[in-house]
Write a protein that holds these residues in place. Structure first.
Motif, short mmCIF file in Angstrom:
data_model
loop_
_atom_site.label_atom_id
_atom_site.label_comp_id
_atom_site.label_asym_id
_atom_site.label_seq_id
_atom_site.Cartn_x
_atom_site.Cartn_y
_atom_site.Cartn_z
N LEU A 1 -23.12 30.01 -40.87
CA LEU A 1 -24.39 29.81 -41.46
C LEU A 1 -25.31 29.17 -40.00
O LEU A 1 -26.37 29.48 -39.86
CB LEU A 1 -24.36 28.92 -42.62
N GLY A 2 -24.45 28.35 -39.40
CA GLY A 2 -25.39 28.03 -38.44
C GLY A 2 -25.42 28.92 -37.43
O GLY A 2 -26.59 28.75 -36.91
N GLY B 1 -30.66 25.34 -40.10
CA GLY B 1 -31.80 24.61 -39.79
C GLY B 1 -33.07 25.61 -39.69
O GLY B 1 -34.14 25.42 -38.80
N LEU B 2 -33.13 26.46 -40.64
CA LEU B 2 -34.02 27.53 -40.67
C LEU B 2 -35.38 27.02 -40.70
O LEU B 2 -36.46 27.49 -40.13
CB LEU B 2 -33.64 28.38 -41.99
N HIS B 3 -35.55 25.92 -41.67
CA HIS B 3 -36.78 25.15 -41.89
C HIS B 3 -37.34 24.19 -40.88
O HIS B 3 -38.40 23.67 -41.10
CB HIS B 3 -36.84 24.78 -43.36
N LEU B 4 -36.38 24.13 -40.03
CA LEU B 4 -36.63 22.84 -38.97
C LEU B 4 -37.09 23.30 -37.58
O LEU B 4 -37.14 24.54 -37.40
CB LEU B 4 -35.43 21.99 -38.75
N PRO B 5 -37.91 22.64 -36.77
CA PRO B 5 -38.57 23.11 -35.64
C PRO B 5 -37.46 23.57 -34.77
O PRO B 5 -36.50 23.18 -34.57
CB PRO B 5 -39.24 21.74 -35.22
N GLY C 1 -33.65 23.21 -32.29
CA GLY C 1 -32.73 24.50 -32.63
C GLY C 1 -32.89 25.02 -34.03
O GLY C 1 -31.95 25.94 -34.31
N GLY C 2 -33.74 24.69 -34.59
CA GLY C 2 -34.15 25.24 -35.90
C GLY C 2 -34.83 26.70 -35.80
O GLY C 2 -35.22 27.03 -34.78
N LYS D 1 -30.78 13.08 -31.64
CA LYS D 1 -29.37 12.57 -31.54
C LYS D 1 -28.81 13.62 -32.61
O LYS D 1 -27.68 14.16 -32.49
CB LYS D 1 -28.99 11.37 -31.95
N TYR D 2 -29.30 13.74 -33.95
CA TYR D 2 -28.57 14.15 -34.89
C TYR D 2 -28.79 15.69 -35.30
O TYR D 2 -28.07 16.46 -35.67
CB TYR D 2 -28.77 13.65 -36.47
N LEU D 3 -30.17 16.12 -35.08
CA LEU D 3 -30.54 17.47 -35.55
C LEU D 3 -29.99 18.64 -34.85
O LEU D 3 -29.55 19.44 -35.68
CB LEU D 3 -32.26 17.44 -35.47
N PRO D 4 -29.88 18.59 -33.50
CA PRO D 4 -29.34 19.81 -33.00
C PRO D 4 -27.85 19.92 -33.33
O PRO D 4 -27.44 21.30 -33.59
CB PRO D 4 -29.28 19.49 -31.62
N LYS D 5 -27.15 18.94 -33.43
CA LYS D 5 -25.60 19.23 -33.85
C LYS D 5 -25.37 19.57 -35.66
O LYS D 5 -24.61 20.40 -36.06
CB LYS D 5 -24.91 17.85 -33.73
N LEU D 6 -26.28 18.92 -36.42
CA LEU D 6 -26.69 19.54 -37.62
C LEU D 6 -27.13 20.81 -37.88
O LEU D 6 -26.40 21.66 -38.76
CB LEU D 6 -27.37 18.57 -38.52
N ILE D 7 -28.13 21.38 -37.09
CA ILE D 7 -28.55 22.58 -37.26
C ILE D 7 -27.75 23.61 -36.52
O ILE D 7 -27.42 24.77 -37.26
CB ILE D 7 -29.82 22.58 -36.32
N SER D 8 -26.74 23.41 -35.64
CA SER D 8 -25.82 24.35 -35.27
C SER D 8 -24.50 24.68 -36.19
O SER D 8 -23.95 25.25 -36.17
CB SER D 8 -25.27 24.10 -34.02
N GLY D 9 -24.38 23.36 -36.93
CA GLY D 9 -23.37 23.38 -37.80
C GLY D 9 -21.97 22.61 -37.16
O GLY D 9 -20.78 22.78 -37.60
#
Ligand SMILES: Cc1cc2nc3c(=O)[nH]c(=O)nc-3n(C[C@H](O)[C@H](O)[C@H](O)COP(=O)(O)OP(=O)(O)OC[C@H]3O[C@@H](n4cnc5c(N)ncnc54)[C@H](O)[C@@H]3O)c2cc1C
Lengths: 377, 388
Positions: free
Chosen positions: B45-46, B52-56, B60-61, B111-119
């Motif tokens: 999914l990542g 992170g489809l909806h994120l900038p 990485g969104g 710190k958090y978003l790139p890793k959360l967005i990539s899975g």
């Protein structure tokens, strides 16, 4: 995507609402008896003729007409469901029929008078069985010496007792046709108004055609039977859906107002979850029905071929939800609701009509399932 | 009014359908059965760009609008992805990552978003507690400021992704006497001393998602892990409702569409009394009722998405109507889809029993149906004007 009507449309709906509201206050059409039934319809038609309402959807398929008509119908039916149905299933449907299938001569002979609100129309479709899907028309026109002679019996003809012009569906040359008959045509007998469970301000009767003579220019068609049925039923279903929204709106508002004002145990009724949660379920049902109806009507505007299944979905869902909403409103209103003459009990009775008329809930479900099963997957 | 999706939106939905059918669905049954989380699918999914489809794009969104995002969720359900995975995705992307995006500082986002967005990391959101579910303002987890740290104490309950999360957005009281105005939100990382997750809870549905208790015992986190300002937590939690009422409902609606398609296929192929059961009227009525549910639910859910795309504040009444409708009105038609399959409907590999079980979370999670009715009735009686 856009979930809102534009400002101009909203102004139109507001003005229409105000006009029908004032008329309803003045005349109380849902309580009318005897000659007042006809007088109300004719007077309201004249007033509607001064607004864009009667011509809505009759301008050669103007953009957004079905959606506008849906919301306008809802607004109209909130105040007087009976007159809405009388105008819609009778008069406006005849006008639409003329516009869609009529000849130039037929249109110029009838459309102006219908749209000026000077003539009342009726569409005579149903026969022994209210639904016409399973049986051939028994009403038939036979060609005799250059004229057409029509025999048959029609049932449940809305506006039957008062109409000036009857659009009678039947067989001609083995196909389907519509015979345009004026009230004073020899052999045409409109029956007495039948007593019905609901829609008290609307008239409905039987229609006998005993050798009525129609000149060839008084015939629409012949055409394919299913095409005629689908067109007539779609228009009727859309009107019934709009009516059901109006019924829900009126019932819900009545119940909500009562629950806020009526005190019991030192608190307003709405302070009790039994009542408050019922209102919430009613609102959810109403809003769900409303959006589905709008989407169905919008689809009629933008993609008529794909619209059939959504119209059927809306017809079933809105009709059945209207009964549930009205039933819950009655429960909230309790004794007051059981006394005749309030919008909730009227809606409860009228909602039964919605589920039967047009394409019935059962036949609509068959249509929907047909679509589901036909999809290639 | 206009109910059309754009061409791009429609194309994207098709892409998601294709991707999910190929890359995810083949494993769904097994994970549902074993109640295990499908890490492989989550990472897919990542990679596909959904987390992170909806994120900038800067993080990485995908920078997508809300309607597109909701369509993607619907497509997952429609493809046959189980409700467990879609719930995990929802909690991760909308309840955790989005909260960090909307309320986080630049450093927290970085710190958090790139890793959360990539899975690479999995996120969770912890609001509910054993004694505070519907009445979230009564939560009792506390966060006490001590110099440059906050010390968290308390227990969270039913936390989606709890046992597997790397990052949790935790709601706790910094000023217990202020009730909801005393709630703040924090980012807590897995491995922080004093933070532990209980074993996965055994559930009726959404079984591949991992749900657990989270325990905080003198769990010390840097003061920098506060999200926004103290006392803003309740509002942040309320904001996630916007996503909850569209992006998290969409897979359920999509799942119902999947059940509809399966039911139609089954009805055409199953012969009894010498003819396909699809020819029986009672079967047709069930199909029709499920279709009506799907079409109506869709229209309600996209209304919330459209409003969010317009940048309007959430209409709480409309949001509650969407949630209530999907939760309560889905019961009978999805039950009937199961019955339509007869004995096979009761068997796991036919999927319809799973869809039925998964859908039963809809009237409970993220605010029960009763709470929706409470909201609706309150708003109804306070509105002076007429109902539109
Ligand atoms: C699978 C799953 C995943 C979840 N994931 C998360 C998550 O990731 N993060 C998180 O924070 N939470 C999560 N939850 C928790 C979920 O949001 C709560 O369970 C839900 O809000 C209900 O709270 P409760 O269980 O305490 O029920 P209660 O609030 O105790 O309610 C019990 C019953 O009482 C009714 N009730 C309560 N108050 C009223 C009232 N005022 N009027 C009428 N009836 C009322 C309720 O409707 C319900 O029927 C999850 C739950 C489940 C089952």
């Amino acid at each position: 995507m856009n979930y809102e009507f534009d400002a101009e449309a909203k102004r139109f709906f507001d003005a229409l609402s105000q006009m029908v509201h004032d008329f309803s206050l003045e005349r109380e059409p849902e309580r009318a008896l005897g000659p007042a039934l006809e007088a109300n319809l004719r007077d309201l038609l004249e007033r509607l003729a001064r607004t864009p309402y009667l011509a809505l959807g009759l301008d050669g398929g103007a953009a957004g007409a079905a959606l506008r008509a849906m919301r306008a119908g809802e607004v109209f039916a909130t105040h007087t469901p009976s007159l809405f149905l009388a105008v819609e299933t009778g008069t406006r449907r005849v006008a639409k029929l003329l516009e869609a299938f009529g000849t130039e001569g037929q249109r110029s002979a009838w459309l102006p008078r219908l749209l000026e609100g000077k003539r009342v129309g009726a569409v005579a479709l149903s026969e022994g069985a209210m639904n016409m899907e399973n049986d051939e028309f028994e009403t038939e026109g036979r060609r005799e010496k250059g004229r057409i002679v029509v025999h048959g019996i029609k049932h449940f003809v809305v506006n039957g007792p008062v109409a000036d012009l009857f659009a009678v569906a039947g067989r001609l040359d083995g196909r389907a046709a519509v015979f345009l008959l004026e009230r004073d045509t020899p052999g045409l007998v409109a029956g007495e108004r039948v007593e019905t469970l609901g829609c008290d301000g609307m008239t409905c009767s039987m229609l006998e055609l005993n050798g009525c003579v129609v000149e060839p220019d008084g015939v629409i068609g012949p055409m394919e039977r299913q095409r005629l049925l689908d067109t007539l039923l779609r228009w009727e279903d859309l009107a019934l859906v709009a009516a059901s929204l109006g019924l829900m709106h009126a019932a819900l508002e009545t119940a909500r107002t009562f629950a806020n004002l009526h005190m019991t145990g030192g608190k307003p009724l709405v302070a009790y979850q039994e009542v408050a949660f019922k209102l919430a379920e009613m609102l959810a049902g109403y809003q769900a029905a409303q959006l589905l109806a709008y989407r169905a009507a919008w689809t009629v505007d933008v993609s008529p071929r794909q619209a059939g299944v959504l119209v059927s979905c809306a017809k079933v869902f809105c009709g059945e939800t209207a009964e549930q909403v009205a039933s819950s409103a009655l429960q909230v209103l309790s004794g007051d609701g059981y006394v005749s003459g309030n919008p909730a009990e009227r809606a409860y009775r009228a909602a039964r009509y919605i589920q039967i008329a047009g394409r019935s809930s059962e036949l609509s479900r068959m249509k929907i399932a047909g679509d589901v099963l036909g999809r290639r997957r | 009014m206009d109910f059309a999706f754009t061409r791009e939106q429609t194309m994207f939905k098709k892409e998601v359908l294709r991707f999910a059918r190929k890359e995810i669905v083949p494993r769904c049954r097994e994970h549902d059965l074993k109640e295990t989380f499908d890490f492989e699918s989550f990472r897919a999914l990542g990679e596909f760009g959904l987390l992170g489809l909806h994120l900038p794009e800067a993080y990485g969104g995908g920078g997508a609008d809300v309607i597109t995002t909701v369509l993607a969720g619907e497509a997952l359900g429609e493809a046959g992805v189980d409700g467990g995975l879609t719930l995990s995705y929802g909690a991760h992307a909308f309840l955790c990552a989005d909260t960090i995006y909307v309320h986080g500082t630049a450093a927290q986002r970085e710190k958090y978003l790139p890793k959360l967005i990539s899975g690479e990391w999995i996120g969770a959101m912890a609001l509910s507690e054993p004694d505070a579910g519907s009445d979230v303002a009564s939560l009792s987890t506390t966060a006490e400021r001590k110099g440059e740290t906050y010390v968290l104490n308390g227990t969270k309950m039913w936390i989606t992704n709890g046992p597997i999360a790397d990052v949790v957005v935790v709601y706790a009281k910094t000023a217990p006497e202020l009730r909801h105005a005393g709630i703040s939100a924090f980012i807590v990382e897995q491995g922080t001393p004093g933070f532990s997750a209980g074993p996965p809870l055994v559930k009726l549905g959404v079984r591949s998602s991992q749900t657990s208790e989270l325990v905080f015992r003198n769990c010390e986190i840097p003061a920098d892990n506060l999200l926004g300002a103290e006392g803003q937590g309740f509002l942040m939690a309320l904001q996630t409702v916007e996503w909850d009422r569209c992006a998290l409902l969409a897979p359920i609606v999509g799942g119902a569409e999947y059940a509809l398609q399966k039911s139609a296929r089954y009805a055409k192929g199953r012969v009894q009394f010498g003819r396909p059961i699809a020819e029986f009227q009672a079967i047709k009525h069930k199909l029709a009722d499920l279709r009506m549910f799907v079409e109506t639910a869709r229209t309600l859910v996209y209304r919330i998405a459209w409003c969010k795309d317009q940048g309007r504040p959430l209409n709480h009444l409309e949001a509650a109507v969407a949630k209530l409708f999907v939760g309560d009105w889905s019961l009978k038609p999805l039950h009937d889809a199961m019955v339509l399959h007869g004995g096979y409907g009761f068997i796991h590999e036919f999927d319809v029993e799973r869809i039925f079980r998964d859908s039963r979370l809809a009237p409970i999670g993220g605010g029960t149906s009763e709470i929706q009715k409470k909201i609706i009735s309150k708003l109804m009686s306070s509105q002076a004007g007429t109902i539109r």
